[in-house]
Design a protein around this motif. Structure first.
Motif, short mmCIF file in Angstrom:
data_model
loop_
_atom_site.label_atom_id
_atom_site.label_comp_id
_atom_site.label_asym_id
_atom_site.label_seq_id
_atom_site.Cartn_x
_atom_site.Cartn_y
_atom_site.Cartn_z
N GLU A 1 -5.63 1.31 -2.86
CA GLU A 1 -6.05 2.64 -2.43
C GLU A 1 -7.54 2.81 -2.61
O GLU A 1 -8.15 2.24 -3.52
N VAL A 2 -8.11 3.61 -1.76
CA VAL A 2 -9.48 4.08 -1.94
C VAL A 2 -9.50 5.56 -1.61
O VAL A 2 -8.96 5.99 -0.58
N SER A 3 -10.07 6.35 -2.51
CA SER A 3 -10.01 7.81 -2.36
C SER A 3 -11.32 8.43 -2.78
O SER A 3 -12.07 7.89 -3.61
N LEU B 1 -0.69 1.01 6.71
CA LEU B 1 -1.79 1.90 6.33
C LEU B 1 -1.36 3.35 6.43
O LEU B 1 -0.72 3.76 7.40
N SER B 2 -1.69 4.13 5.41
CA SER B 2 -1.38 5.56 5.42
C SER B 2 -2.57 6.36 4.90
O SER B 2 -3.36 5.87 4.08
N ALA B 3 -2.69 7.58 5.37
CA ALA B 3 -3.73 8.50 4.91
C ALA B 3 -3.12 9.42 3.86
O ALA B 3 -1.94 9.79 3.93
N LEU C 1 -7.14 6.61 1.63
CA LEU C 1 -6.29 5.71 2.39
C LEU C 1 -5.54 4.80 1.43
O LEU C 1 -6.05 4.43 0.37
N ARG C 2 -4.32 4.44 1.84
CA ARG C 2 -3.50 3.52 1.05
C ARG C 2 -3.00 2.41 1.96
O ARG C 2 -2.49 2.68 3.05
N PHE C 3 -3.15 1.17 1.51
CA PHE C 3 -2.71 0.01 2.27
C PHE C 3 -1.63 -0.71 1.47
O PHE C 3 -1.84 -1.10 0.33
#
Length: 550
Positions: free
Chosen positions: A49-51, A517-519, A546-548
């Motif tokens: 994840e990157v947020s 991939l999800s937001a 985003l989460r992968f």
């Protein structure tokens, strides 16, 4: 610094999108070979994840902090004929913009599982926990708070051991052994509130237990069921070489009244001891504090007893099992030189809902209490996490309801205590919605040796109340949401230590962009009211990211 961090965030987001576009979809569920596919299922969901996170302080100030969070983790479960377990593990890195206090690395996770060495006879089980918590000036610990004015600490706990279950003719033989280790990594070994006695924060401990029980069922061969058992429980705490030891032997009898109701009773002998050493004293008689910020233990002096109770123990109660979905046990007796109550209730009105209640009474230290709470978790669960910080929320949800660790985490004082309390959980599935609640009360009366540096804790009582609620579900074909709320109240019996109330709520939404991939978006409000601090703390926070999933 801000531009550099934003560039890093943009690059990471771009990389995630590129990977998603280039990678084919992978099934999340897998199984063993075809011959065992009906009895074994494996689900492994690794992710990164990157947020971007913003925290706005609403009181007592108005500071706004933004930072980037990069995280990697895995949620996995296995269910099989001879083994099973679940794990939720996460590592996160917070990157601040010119504010070094935001920069941090955190590992959090919870796991519980078992494996059969000899099917239906010998099983090995284990569990582990890693969590970040905030220690207040009165010893209260809180998993959920965003307030950074307390003492951040990291808690680690793990246990493992074998369980034997077999028969010798009409006699059922059950035995188990468990060894556990717990550690609290706090920057301050002694936490002080203005005008209050310093709090000796728990360092680490090794806890062990062993039990054996032999019993016959009613009608096999006697009209009543009879049993005999023995047990040993010990925890060795590094702080001032504290030790708790409990040894007992007892006999039991069960008398069927109806096919679903039985009367039970037991009698035995128990010896319980709590002991410790004093701290090294300087020429003025003051305790010496070592370079690690903790009291230096005086190993030259003999161990001193703080609690020594031995003699007859007994209890009587009922067991009611009207169906496979309902089970009730209730007992009252004499233990620890006073009246003791304990019992449990499990009720599942249907396959979608379950209720669990547990009433307990035990003498323990912080490490042993946490090990026991881990051992009571289900082997198949979903861990509740704060959608903003990613940290553990203290509860997990499974097919048998929600189980919470909040009661065991209520206070991080090093002193051994007698703990009484109740824990309640309920969960239900309604169509595409999942909902649940966990709540409880824990009362700790501390036991310490008179004449030592811990003497001020002897006989003092701390109380904690906690509750957690969740609601989650699906939105259309690509979205899902989750909402959470929590309440923690800690009342310390120490002079001038004060109370702590933590309350908050959050909501999160996830939307699938592709198969991997999800937001993500989330908002939360957290509030901390502490008598130890001159000012209350309230903050609002928001997250986009985003989460992968691999």
């Amino acid at each position: 610094m801000r531009k550099l961090a934003l560039k890093r965030t943009t690059a990471l987001v771009g990389a995630l999108v590129a990977i998603s576009a280039a990678s084919p979809a992978l099934a999340q569920d897998s199984s063993d070979e075809e011959g065992d596919s009906r009895t074994r299922a494996v689900n492994v969901e690794p992710y990164i994840e990157v947020s971007q996170i913003a925290i706005a302080e609403l009181s007592p100030g108005d500071e706004v902090v933004t930072y980037t969070q990069v995280a990697a983790g895995v949620d996995a479960s296995i269910t099989g004929r001879n083994n099973g377990g679940s794990v939720s593990l996460r590592y996160e890195r917070n990157i601040g913009y010119g504010d070094d206090s935001v920069d941090s690395d955190t590992i959090s996770g919870v796991a519980r599982g078992y494996a059969s060495i000899v099917p239906q006879v010998l099983t090995v089980e284990a569990g582990a926990l890693a969590a970040k918590t905030r220690v207040d000036g009165n010893g209260a610990s809180n998993l959920a708070s965003l307030d950074d004015r307390g003492t951040d600490s990291q808690i680690y706990s793990a246990y493992a051991g074998p369980t034997l279950s077999t028969r010798a003719g009409d006699v059922e033989v059950n035995a188990n052994y468990r060894i556990g280790y717990t550690r609290v990594e706090a920057p301050d070994g002694l936490v002080t509130a203005p005008g209050a006695t310093p709090i000796d924060v728990f360092d680490d401990s090794v806890s062990q237990s062993a039990k054996v029980h032999l019993a016959t069922r009613p009608g096999e061969p006697l009209p009543v069921g009879v049993g005999v058992g023995a047990g040993w429980n010990q925890e060795d705490i590094s702080n001032l070489d504290q030790r708790f030891r409990d040894v007992y032997v007892r006999g039991d009898i069960s008398l069927p009244v109806t096919p679903s109701l039985a009367l039970v009773a037991g009698i035995g002998y128990e010896d319980v001891e709590v002991s410790s050493r004093d701290a090294v004293r300087d020429v003025n008689g003051d305790p010496v504090i070592g370079p690690d910020g903790r009291f230096v233990t005086d190993t030259s002096q003999p161990r001193q007893l703080a609690y020594d109770v031995s003699g007859l123990i007994w209890d009587a109660g009922v067991i009611w099992r009207p169906s496979s979905r309902t089970s009730l046990t209730a007992n009252v007796g004499r233990r620890y030189d006073s009246t003791s109550y304990y019992g449990s209730l499990s009720y599942a009105p249907n396959s979608r809902s379950s209720l669990a209640v547990s009433v307990y009474d035990t003498v323990s230290g912080f490490g042993n209490q946490l090990n026991t709470a881990l051992a009571n978790l289900p082997t198949e669960f979903t861990a509740g996490r704060n959608p903003l910080t990613g940290g553990l929320g203290g509860c997990v949800s499974g097919q048998d309801g929600a189980n919470c660790l909040n009661g065991a985490l209520g206070s991080v004082r090093s002193s051994i205590f007698r703990s009484r309390g109740v824990a309640v959980s309920y969960s239900t599935n309604i169509g595409r919605l999942n909902a649940g609640v966990g709540a409880g009360y824990d009362r700790r009366r501390f036991i310490a040796t008179p004449g030592t540096v811990l003497a001020a804790a002897d006989g003092v009582t701390d109380e904690s109340y906690y509750a957690a609620l969740f609601l989650s579900g699906e939105v259309g074909q690509r979205g899902n949401f989750s909402t959470n709320a929590y309440y923690n109240y800690f009342n310390s019996g120490f002079d001038l230590a004060g109370d702590v109330t933590a309350i908050g709520a959050s909501a999160a939404y996830n939307h699938s962009i592709s198969s991997r991939l999800s937001a993500r978006a989330a908002i939360a409000v957290d509030s901390l009211d502490s008598d130890v601090s001159a000012e209350d703390f309230t903050a609002a926070s928001a997250l986009v990211g985003l989460r992968f999933g691999f």
